[in-house]
Enzyme design. Structure first.
Site, PDB file in Angstrom:
ATOM      1  CE  LYS A  32     -20.754 -17.854 -46.672  1.00  0.00           C
ATOM      2  NZ  LYS A  32     -21.588 -16.537 -47.746  1.00  0.00           N
ATOM      3  CB  THR A  33     -17.655 -13.593 -45.966  1.00  0.00           C
ATOM      4  OG1 THR A  33     -19.228 -13.530 -46.097  1.00  0.00           O
ATOM      5  CG2 THR A  33     -17.455 -11.344 -46.854  1.00  0.00           C
ATOM      6  CG  ASP A 221     -21.310 -15.960 -51.016  1.00  0.00           C
ATOM      7  OD1 ASP A 221     -21.320 -16.992 -50.375  1.00  0.00           O
ATOM      8  OD2 ASP A 221     -21.248 -14.877 -50.750  1.00  0.00           O
ATOM      9  CD  GLU A 222     -25.094 -17.947 -48.521  1.00  0.00           C
ATOM     10  OE1 GLU A 222     -24.748 -19.507 -48.476  1.00  0.00           O
ATOM     11  OE2 GLU A 222     -25.091 -17.368 -47.747  1.00  0.00           O
ATOM     12  CD  GLN A 252     -24.271 -23.289 -43.282  1.00  0.00           C
ATOM     13  OE1 GLN A 252     -25.524 -21.985 -43.133  1.00  0.00           O
ATOM     14  NE2 GLN A 252     -23.907 -23.253 -43.622  1.00  0.00           N
ATOM     15  NE  ARG A 614     -26.691 -19.791 -38.335  1.00  0.00           N
ATOM     16  CZ  ARG A 614     -25.601 -19.990 -39.047  1.00  0.00           C
ATOM     17  NH1 ARG A 614     -25.431 -18.930 -39.334  1.00  0.00           N
ATOM     18  NH2 ARG A 614     -25.370 -21.116 -39.477  1.00  0.00           N
TER      19      ARG A 614
END
Length: 688
Positions: A32-33, A221-222, A252, A614
């Site tokens: 994503k980043t 973002d998010e 998420q 994770r």
């Protein structure tokens, strides 16, 4: 032009689509980043002015990381010689609103040099207002009123219906005075930063147009973590061009309890019907067995945007599911596994992480890690032994064990408040320095006591009497008498339970803090404690066992950062670890007890999904047949989420019965361990 050949097809599509609304559904570990930063760099390479690009995220750390990555992709360019290099705006929602208000808040009657009040200043304002209200509010706690005030200022009319009517009426009454007080001081709070910006945009279209002309390309973002006010802010800024790109993952969305609205992402097309949706599903983090399990679990949520994560990392090992007798056995199992992984397989402590649902679950794990000499760090919550209530309690025990412990005595002298102000304690401390004595000895000196007014003098004598009487009870207690009831009575006598409830605005957090403390009190009489010693000596031994190991992390320089990570599931989003242990997978913990009453079971499942994803290489899950509550074992049951795991991907074991290692594997493991020992001693590795 920016080289995007290293991106996969979906990432390239997300990066190069810059006109109109874009929704990037970025699954866990899908880069994503990288996509966000490449998208900004792509726009810059296409000639978009840096000043017209705005990227909003939730933490300053994330904004700084994105800025660094963009700088590496595209060198900064100067508009004119000698001027600072222009660059995109990357910031949090609150910092964006501060920038906007500094330019335009005068339109709302404020001065541009407004002050931002922190929580302590807000509480002070509420306390002064409550003091002016007529009788019947003596027991109202300012922090509780402030918490409700924040809720009603941000809530929709429907959300306000669930607030207690009496509390709502009081908060409404306080609200007028509160807002008036802040206005008089030319001050705003954190809620105001967004609420005033929205008011500015609605009442002053020229201010909104100014902001739209500056920020022509917006990225968020998010996005699944945005609340109603943040969504409205973004919608207004996007204007008619709709050059808005939001990046998020509904699977998420785990912060509904603090106002995040998953509907902002699920219903994006309602507000931007021409949106282009791009799904990022190739995972660069985990093995396929981990991803298949996570996909299967999250598919049980009825309302979601479907995604199937996959990886080129192969199937990997099966997921291990461990049944433990109780939480201490679970902690010991996890620590043993961590030690074996480091000693035999050469896996660094820093490559291993333990995840849990609630902070108090860290206590037995921390205790087992410390006993084994394993270094660790806490993320997303204080160490159990660093928490305020635990430090206060230990300070009480230390003073009752040794009244001449100055630091501990000064910590608890006015906690809870007993009329010994900071000024009083400073004078006593000065007197102890002049007499070259402990603070306790100075307190007992009649010459020191006579320096104070009658009220302070009586408070001081009451405190000394409490210390002496309580310590005397401990000194004269018979051999074998339990320490836990004595310690709990100490906290009751000083009013510490009420103090915790009164200083914590969230009742649930207050209850958790009380539970933390009672768990530690129960541990004073653990089976391993030698009850043949006098109570005072046993207290000294317990304090030694519980004292924080301050030498953790002071090891060899080349081992700096090699620490096991302990982290809550809520805090682990965005992180990854090669080897993950998720503990406490029981009904009542995950999913949490209140999820059924509050209708948040889907969010609990998303939290489990976040924890699963994770893990990079290995994943170990565990649950207990019984768990301690206030020192007593109570039965517990495996989490219903465990039944949603595909059983063909899971090896189910018990902590008491581990599978023997095959002969060939054992030789290989032993050879690896022998080589590492030889290298540590400066010798050459042994041949295999």
């Amino acid at each position: 032009m920016l080289d995007v050949s290293g991106l996969n097809p979906q990432q390239r599509e997300a990066v190069t689509t810059v006109q109109g609304p874009v929704l990037i559904l970025a699954g866990a570990g899908t880069g994503k980043t990288r996509v966000i930063t490449h998208r900004m760099a792509w726009m810059l390479s296409k000639g978009v002015s840096p000043g017209h690009i705005l990227a909003v995220t939730f933490t300053n750390k994330a904004a700084r990381e994105m800025q660094e990555r963009v700088n590496k992709l595209v060198p900064r360019r100067r508009s004119t010689p000698g001027e600072p290099a222009e660059r995109p705006t990357l910031c949090t929602f609150h910092s964006l609103c501060v920038r906007i208000l500094r330019r335009h808040i005068d339109k709302l009657g404020y001065k541009p040099n407004f002050t931002i009040y922190d929580e302590a200043e807000q509480v002070g304002v509420v306390r002064r207002i409550l003091a002016k209200i007529s009788q019947g509010t003596d027991k109202v706690k300012p922090r509780e009123v402030l918490a409700v005030l924040s809720r009603i200022r941000n809530a929709s009319p429907e959300e306000r219906l669930v607030i207690d009517p009496t509390t709502l009426a009081l908060a409404r009454h306080v609200q007028r005075g509160y807002e008036s007080s802040l206005r008089a001081a030319n001050a705003v709070d954190f809620d105001d930063l967004i609420l005033l910006t929205l008011r500015l945009f609605k009442e002053h279209p020229d201010a909104l147009e100014d902001c739209r002309s500056r920020h022509r390309y917006i990225m968020v973002d998010e996005y699944q973590d945005t609340n109603g006010s943040q969504f409205e802010l973004v919608r207004l800024l996007a204007g008619a061009t709709h050059n808005l790109c939001v990046v998020g993952d509904d699977d998420q969305s785990i912060y509904g309890w603090r106002g995040a609205k998953i509907a902002n992402l699920l219903d994006f097309e309602k507000y931007f019907p021409e949106v282009k949706v791009v799904r990022l599903e190739q995972n660069y983090r985990s093995t396929n067995n981990i991803l298949r399990a996570a996909n299967h679990v999250i598919s049980n949520n009825p309302r979601r945007r479907g995604k199937q994560l996959w990886s080129e990392h192969g199937d990997g090992e099966k997921i291990r599911l461990i049944a433990c007798e109780h939480d201490d056995a679970e902690a010991q199992f996890v620590v043993d596994e961590i030690q074996v992984a480091k000693t035999i397989r050469g896996i660094r402590w820093g490559d291993q992480a333990v995840l849990f649902r609630t902070n108090q679950q860290s206590r037995p794990i921390e205790a087992a890690l410390r006993k084994a000499g394993v270094r660790y760090r806490i993320i997303g919550g204080q160490s159990f032994f660093d928490r305020l209530e635990i430090r206060d309690f230990l300070a009480y025990l230390k003073v009752l064990h040794n009244p001449h412990d100055d630091a501990s005595l000064l910590r608890i002298a006015n906690v809870p408040a007993r009329g010994l102000s900071d000024a009083t304690l400073e004078r006593i401390l000065t007197a102890s320095h002049e007499r070259k004595s402990s603070v306790f000895a100075a307190m007992r000196h009649t010459d020191v006591q006579e320096q104070f007014q009658e009220r302070a003098r009586l408070c001081l004598k009451d405190f000394l009497r409490f210390l002496e009487d309580t310590r005397h009870r401990l000194e004269t207690s018979p051999i074998g008498q339990l320490l836990a009831p004595w310690a709990e009575s100490v906290m009751t006598t000083v009013g510490y339970w009420d103090h915790l409830r009164g200083t914590e605005k969230n009742p649930e957090i207050a209850d958790n803090r009380i539970r933390n403390l009672k768990e530690l009190i129960a541990a004073l009489d653990a089976p391993e404690v030698n009850r043949s010693l006098p109570a005072l000596e046993r207290l000294g031994e317990s304090l030694s066992d519980m004292a924080l190991d301050t030498s953790r992390g002071a090891d060899d320089e080349d081992k700096a950062g090699d620490e096991v990570t302990l982290i809550t599931a809520h805090s682990c989003k965005g992180l990854e670890f090669p080897h993950v242990y998720i503990v406490g997978l029981e009904e009542g913990l995950l999913p949490h007890t209140r999820s059924k009453d509050e209708g948040t079971l889907d969010e609990e499942r998303r939290l489990f999904y976040v924890a699963l994803t994770r893990a990079m290489r290995t994943l170990t899950l565990s649950y207990c047949a019984a768990r301690k509550k206030y020192g007593q074992l109570t039965p517990s049951h495996p989490s219903s989420f465990l039944r949603e795991l595909p059983m063909e991907l899971v090896d189910h074991e018990t902590s008491a019965a581990r599978k023997p290692v095959a002969a060939g594997q054992g030789k290989s493991l032993f050879a690896g361990m022998r080589d590492r020992v030889a290298q540590a001693n400066g010798g050459a590795p042994a041949s295999t």
